[in-house]
Design a protein around this motif. Structure first.
Motif, PDB file in Angstrom:
ATOM      1  N   THR A  17     -76.427  47.186  15.863  1.00  9.74           N
ATOM      2  CA  THR A  17     -75.753  48.905  15.276  1.00  9.74           C
ATOM      3  C   THR A  17     -75.770  49.524  17.142  1.00  9.74           C
ATOM      4  O   THR A  17     -76.075  50.010  17.592  1.00  9.74           O
ATOM      5  CB  THR A  17     -77.318  49.508  15.065  1.00  9.74           C
ATOM      6  OG1 THR A  17     -77.295  48.007  13.410  1.00  9.74           O
ATOM      7  CG2 THR A  17     -76.440  50.540  14.336  1.00  9.74           C
ATOM      8  N   ARG A  81     -68.939  40.857  13.652  1.00 10.29           N
ATOM      9  CA  ARG A  81     -69.026  42.532  13.159  1.00 10.29           C
ATOM     10  C   ARG A  81     -68.672  43.701  13.777  1.00 10.29           C
ATOM     11  O   ARG A  81     -67.518  44.106  12.984  1.00 10.29           O
ATOM     12  CB  ARG A  81     -70.846  42.346  13.490  1.00 10.29           C
ATOM     13  CG  ARG A  81     -71.148  43.844  12.408  1.00 10.29           C
ATOM     14  CD  ARG A  81     -72.328  43.636  11.725  1.00 10.29           C
ATOM     15  NE  ARG A  81     -72.576  45.670  11.246  1.00 10.29           N
ATOM     16  CZ  ARG A  81     -73.702  46.445  11.341  1.00 10.29           C
ATOM     17  NH1 ARG A  81     -74.480  45.441  12.304  1.00 10.29           N
ATOM     18  NH2 ARG A  81     -73.853  47.154  10.933  1.00 10.29           N
ATOM     19  N   HIS A  82     -68.351  44.006  15.334  1.00  8.49           N
ATOM     20  CA  HIS A  82     -67.757  44.668  15.538  1.00  8.49           C
ATOM     21  C   HIS A  82     -66.617  44.301  16.599  1.00  8.49           C
ATOM     22  O   HIS A  82     -66.635  43.227  17.142  1.00  8.49           O
ATOM     23  CB  HIS A  82     -68.509  45.936  16.315  1.00  8.49           C
ATOM     24  CG  HIS A  82     -69.789  46.534  15.368  1.00  8.49           C
ATOM     25  ND1 HIS A  82     -68.681  47.216  14.413  1.00  8.49           N
ATOM     26  CD2 HIS A  82     -71.189  46.778  14.742  1.00  8.49           C
ATOM     27  CE1 HIS A  82     -70.100  48.023  14.005  1.00  8.49           C
ATOM     28  NE2 HIS A  82     -71.450  47.184  14.300  1.00  8.49           N
ATOM     29  N   SER A 129     -62.197  43.859  13.392  1.00  4.59           N
ATOM     30  CA  SER A 129     -63.263  43.674  13.886  1.00  4.59           C
ATOM     31  C   SER A 129     -63.537  43.337  12.282  1.00  4.59           C
ATOM     32  O   SER A 129     -63.358  42.707  10.470  1.00  4.59           O
ATOM     33  CB  SER A 129     -64.515  44.817  13.659  1.00  4.59           C
ATOM     34  OG  SER A 129     -64.542  45.394  12.496  1.00  4.59           O
ATOM     35  N   ASP A 131     -66.005  43.430  10.424  1.00  7.22           N
ATOM     36  CA  ASP A 131     -66.648  44.552   9.264  1.00  7.22           C
ATOM     37  C   ASP A 131     -65.793  45.093   8.345  1.00  7.22           C
ATOM     38  O   ASP A 131     -65.046  45.153   7.197  1.00  7.22           O
ATOM     39  CB  ASP A 131     -67.287  46.147   9.857  1.00  7.22           C
ATOM     40  CG  ASP A 131     -68.865  45.259   9.776  1.00  7.22           C
ATOM     41  OD1 ASP A 131     -69.494  44.426   9.295  1.00  7.22           O
ATOM     42  OD2 ASP A 131     -69.612  46.507  10.744  1.00  7.22           O
TER      43      ASP A 131
END
Length: 239
Positions: A17, A81-82, A129, A131
């Motif tokens: 995160t 993810r990013h 990304s 995500d």
């Protein structure tokens, strides 16, 4: 995303995160929030143990340089993810004047787009990304199984994703005409026809004649962040 490296203990801690809080004010460290977020941040502030903050894309690019000795100049795109990136010049990672070089993930591509974790709207992160590609609890494995099986919904999402990625690459390529390495969690799933699609889209956007000679897929798509974070210290030890 940052990797925190504790030189003394030999530990590597990675946070999925992103923590977007200011850590400097001018030349003065402001680490109060990070002391609560990162176990080793207090060590830096107190000067107890030597620690280093490393951007995950920079670490991955270091691993890529190790796996590709012929790579001297380029842009490394970490599509996980990013989104993240690193600029390679003369075989080294450029960090920039203020330490946030190549943070292309926060270039705004769509003013009214989705909210990014940085608080702004329409950043490259929100379009390029994993995500942005995946839905709910979907994993890359399940997405690509359905995509390669020919599911219409997955094909449409993939085409849009690749189109947005092509737009991002073209934007950066117009600034820095060099080779691009696509890495991160996405890399193992890319096929030759996906790269061909990217070239086709880039040609539609760029005012220049582009050859199919500047995109490649990472040679080290797995564990690249941890390997890249450790490599400088291992190499220093072996030297």
């Amino acid at each position: 995303m940052c990797a925190v490296v504790n030189h003394t203990a030999g530990g590597y801690v990675f946070y999925k995160t992103p923590q977007y809080h200011r850590i400097t004010r001018g030349n003065t460290p402001v680490l109060c929030y990070w002391m609560r977020s990162f176990p080793f941040a207090k060590c830096i502030f107190m000067g107890i143990n030597p620690c280093t903050f490393i951007h995950d894309a920079d670490s991955a690019a270091v691993a890529e340089l190790w796996a590709s000795p012929g790579l001297k100049d380029g842009v490394y795109l970490s599509v996980s993810r990013h989104l993240g990136a690193a600029i390679i010049r003369n075989g080294k990672i450029l960090t920039g004047k203020h330490g946030h070089n190549a943070t292309v993930e926060h270039i705004q591509m769509k003013a009214d787009g989705a909210v990014c974790y940085c608080g702004k709207r329409g950043c490259m992160e929100t379009l390029c990304s994993l995500d942005a590609l995946l839905r709910g609890d979907e994993t890359p494995d399940t997405f690509f199984v359905n995509l390669r099986a020919g599911t219409d919904d997955h094909q449409q999402r993939w085409n849009k994703f690749l189109s947005d990625l092509a737009s991002a690459i073209n934007m950066i390529h117009l600034v820095y005409d060099t080779d691009f390495v696509i890495g991160g969690y996405l890399a193992p799933y890319l096929r030759e026809d996906d790269i061909t699609f990217l070239y086709q889209k880039i040609r539609q956007m760029t005012p220049f004649t582009e050859e199919d000679d500047f995109l490649s897929v990472s040679k080290m798509p797995e564990h690249n962040i941890t390997i890249g974070a450790a490599l400088p210290y291992i190499q220093g030890f072996l030297a």
